[in-house]
Scaffold this motif. Structure first.
Motif, PDB file in Angstrom:
ATOM      1  N   THR A   1       0.821  -1.205   0.000  1.00  0.00           N
ATOM      2  CA  THR A   1       0.000   0.000   0.000  1.00  0.00           C
ATOM      3  C   THR A   1       0.856   1.256   0.000  1.00  0.00           C
ATOM      4  O   THR A   1       0.448   2.301  -0.527  1.00  0.00           O
ATOM      5  CB  THR A   1      -0.920   0.013   1.242  1.00  0.00           C
ATOM      6  N   LEU A   2       2.055   1.165   0.596  1.00  0.00           N
ATOM      7  CA  LEU A   2       2.959   2.313   0.708  1.00  0.00           C
ATOM      8  C   LEU A   2       4.311   1.937   0.097  1.00  0.00           C
ATOM      9  O   LEU A   2       5.273   1.652   0.807  1.00  0.00           O
ATOM     10  CB  LEU A   2       3.125   2.717   2.175  1.00  0.00           C
ATOM     11  N   PRO A   3       4.405   1.947  -1.217  1.00  0.00           N
ATOM     12  CA  PRO A   3       5.625   1.445  -1.865  1.00  0.00           C
ATOM     13  C   PRO A   3       6.821   2.388  -1.800  1.00  0.00           C
ATOM     14  O   PRO A   3       7.956   1.958  -1.989  1.00  0.00           O
ATOM     15  CB  PRO A   3       5.182   1.237  -3.315  1.00  0.00           C
ATOM     16  N   THR A   4       6.578   3.679  -1.545  1.00  0.00           N
ATOM     17  CA  THR A   4       7.662   4.657  -1.599  1.00  0.00           C
ATOM     18  C   THR A   4       8.104   5.044  -0.200  1.00  0.00           C
ATOM     19  O   THR A   4       7.300   5.512   0.607  1.00  0.00           O
ATOM     20  CB  THR A   4       7.214   5.917  -2.360  1.00  0.00           C
ATOM     21  N   VAL A   5       9.394   4.860   0.076  1.00  0.00           N
ATOM     22  CA  VAL A   5       9.948   5.205   1.386  1.00  0.00           C
ATOM     23  C   VAL A   5      10.221   6.704   1.422  1.00  0.00           C
ATOM     24  O   VAL A   5      10.895   7.235   0.528  1.00  0.00           O
ATOM     25  CB  VAL A   5      11.259   4.435   1.645  1.00  0.00           C
ATOM     26  N   PRO A   6       9.716   7.432   2.428  1.00  0.00           N
ATOM     27  CA  PRO A   6      10.034   8.860   2.528  1.00  0.00           C
ATOM     28  C   PRO A   6      11.540   9.091   2.587  1.00  0.00           C
ATOM     29  O   PRO A   6      12.284   8.280   3.160  1.00  0.00           O
ATOM     30  CB  PRO A   6       9.351   9.280   3.827  1.00  0.00           C
ATOM     31  N   ALA A   7      11.988  10.191   2.021  1.00  0.00           N
ATOM     32  CA  ALA A   7      13.425  10.443   1.888  1.00  0.00           C
ATOM     33  C   ALA A   7      14.132  10.477   3.235  1.00  0.00           C
ATOM     34  O   ALA A   7      15.249   9.956   3.370  1.00  0.00           O
ATOM     35  CB  ALA A   7      13.646  11.754   1.132  1.00  0.00           C
ATOM     36  N   ASP A   8      13.513  11.090   4.260  1.00  0.00           N
ATOM     37  CA  ASP A   8      14.208  11.170   5.544  1.00  0.00           C
ATOM     38  C   ASP A   8      14.318   9.808   6.210  1.00  0.00           C
ATOM     39  O   ASP A   8      15.295   9.511   6.893  1.00  0.00           O
ATOM     40  CB  ASP A   8      13.567  12.204   6.482  1.00  0.00           C
ATOM     41  N   CYS A   9      13.343   8.944   5.998  1.00  0.00           N
ATOM     42  CA  CYS A   9      13.437   7.578   6.513  1.00  0.00           C
ATOM     43  C   CYS A   9      14.530   6.814   5.768  1.00  0.00           C
ATOM     44  O   CYS A   9      15.358   6.132   6.384  1.00  0.00           O
ATOM     45  CB  CYS A   9      12.099   6.862   6.362  1.00  0.00           C
ATOM     46  N   ALA A  10      14.571   6.965   4.454  1.00  0.00           N
ATOM     47  CA  ALA A  10      15.559   6.252   3.638  1.00  0.00           C
ATOM     48  C   ALA A  10      16.982   6.683   3.948  1.00  0.00           C
ATOM     49  O   ALA A  10      17.934   5.929   3.698  1.00  0.00           O
ATOM     50  CB  ALA A  10      15.261   6.459   2.158  1.00  0.00           C
ATOM     51  N   SER A  11      17.135   7.891   4.511  1.00  0.00           N
ATOM     52  CA  SER A  11      18.472   8.373   4.848  1.00  0.00           C
ATOM     53  C   SER A  11      18.952   7.861   6.211  1.00  0.00           C
ATOM     54  O   SER A  11      20.046   8.222   6.654  1.00  0.00           O
ATOM     55  CB  SER A  11      18.493   9.904   4.846  1.00  0.00           C
ATOM     56  N   SER A  12      18.144   7.013   6.866  1.00  0.00           N
ATOM     57  CA  SER A  12      18.458   6.560   8.222  1.00  0.00           C
ATOM     58  C   SER A  12      19.488   5.436   8.266  1.00  0.00           C
ATOM     59  O   SER A  12      19.935   5.054   9.347  1.00  0.00           O
ATOM     60  CB  SER A  12      17.182   6.085   8.918  1.00  0.00           C
ATOM     61  N   GLY A  13      19.829   4.890   7.111  1.00  0.00           N
ATOM     62  CA  GLY A  13      20.780   3.782   7.079  1.00  0.00           C
ATOM     63  C   GLY A  13      20.377   2.775   6.034  1.00  0.00           C
ATOM     64  O   GLY A  13      19.479   3.028   5.225  1.00  0.00           O
TER      65      GLY A  13
END
Length: 361
Positions: A114-126
């Motif tokens: 349902t939510l295929p795209t990871v928000p950019a700030d989450c994706a920058s977490s590691g």
């Protein structure tokens, strides 16, 4: 009491403690058993891979903060761990473990389509822990020191890398606040009884390790005849961070914790030989460290560190002497649990030793 084990995993990741959970569509008998779920006292909440859930199991999506069911928004959650992050939708489920029920529990479904795209700030977490090729379990059972994964700070603020309101059609997500009742929640805190903490009890391991190991996850502290504190040493932790202090090699680490979800002991050493991220002394070495609670209670412990390369070359999967490098914290990981009975008491829940949060062993 719930059986727990350390056994072989598909990518030969060692020292991973797992169990099974039963997940149901809320208020129904439509249930499935999910095996191979990691037991983690270092986090809060049940997080399951979407791929581990049957397509026929209907788990309602939580509406995004400020939206109501059916308004076209979905609550998304980012969970940041020491080794990376998970992203997915918040859904509700009835969760059963060892006869205990957490009804209508908010959980995270990792890689929810349902939510295929990871928000950019989450994706920058590691590094992403979004596939079972990376995280070779079916999910994470977070049964740590707190009831909710973020707590009151997320009820008042839209913080990066926590909660999001998302377009249910797979569109953009924006950071949002999240009501406490809608946050991903420690299942133990949702039980009607035996809900003030957990005990992990594991047998000792030989120096060379063990191929498999079984133990018990016991719910409640001082609520039944088999979960009393007895003479255990109680170490209270910071009520906001969950940290205590550890002193080793003349240095004190205020960010210190006991974590069944870490597969080694992680700390800084100026004397142990390293092999990449792990310690590889030529012969087994003995280390000493002192844990100190926020009330000043302290205990000094000795533990052994073996050559990680030699351990990994064996066919064993459980090691009490595996350690790696951390320059920012002292992490008493799963090796510390072997041969011990370790209590993790949940914040604000009463026990014979006073309210949590605390560790005891």
């Amino acid at each position: 009491m719930q059986p727990i084990k350390v056994d072989a995993l598909p990518n030969r990741l060692r020292n991973i403690l797992t169990t099974s959970v039963i997940v149901c569509t809320p208020g129904t008998a439509d249930c499935t058993t999910i095996d191979n779920v990691q037991v983690d006292t270092g986090s809060q909440g049940l997080r399951l891979f979407a791929s581990a859930l049957p397509a026929t199991l209907a788990l309602p999506a939580m509406a995004g903060a400020g939206g109501a069911a059916g308004t076209g928004t979905v609550s998304g959650a980012c969970a940041v761990f020491g080794t990376g992050y998970t992203w997915g939708a918040v859904r509700t489920a009835d969760v059963r473990i060892a006869g205990q029920l957490a009804a209508g529990l908010p959980i995270q479904v990792i890689a929810d389509p349902t939510l295929p795209t990871v928000p950019a700030d989450c994706a920058s977490s590691g590094p992403p822990m979004m596939t079972q090729a990376v995280l070779p379990v079916n999910g994470i059972l977070g049964i740590g020191l707190f009831a909710a994964d973020c707590g009151s700070v997320c009820t008042r603020n839209a913080l990066p890398r926590w909660y999001y309101v998302c377009d249910a059609g797979g569109g953009a997500c924006a950071s949002s606040s999240q009501p406490l009742a809608s946050q991903v929640t420690n299942p133990v805190a949702g039980f009607l009884e035996n809900n003030n903490g957990v005990i992990i009890e594991l047998p000792s391991v030989p120096d060379a390790g063990a191929r498999t190991l079984t133990g018990q996850l016991i719910f409640g502290i001082g609520t039944q005849a088999n979960n009393t504190l007895g003479g255990a040493t109680v170490l209270r932790v910071n009520a906001q961070t969950g940290y205590l202090a550890t002193t080793a090699d003349g240095q004190t680490w205020p960010r210190s914790f006991i974590d069944s979800g870490s597969n080694g002991m992680f700390f800084a050493s100026a004397t142990l030989a390293q092999c990449g991220l792990w310690y590889c002394p030529p012969a087994q070495a003995t280390q000493t460290a002192t844990m100190t609670g926020v009330d000043g209670a302290a205990v000094t412990l000795s533990f052994s560190i073996a050559n990680a390369q030699a351990l990994f070359a064996s066919s064993n999967n459980a090691f009490d002497n595996l350690a790696g490098v951390s320059t920012t914290m002292f992490d008493w990981g799963l090796p510390f649990f072997f041969g011990r009975r370790i209590y993790t008491a949940i914040e604000a829940r009463p026990t014979a030793a006073g309210n949590g949060p605390f560790y005891a062993f």
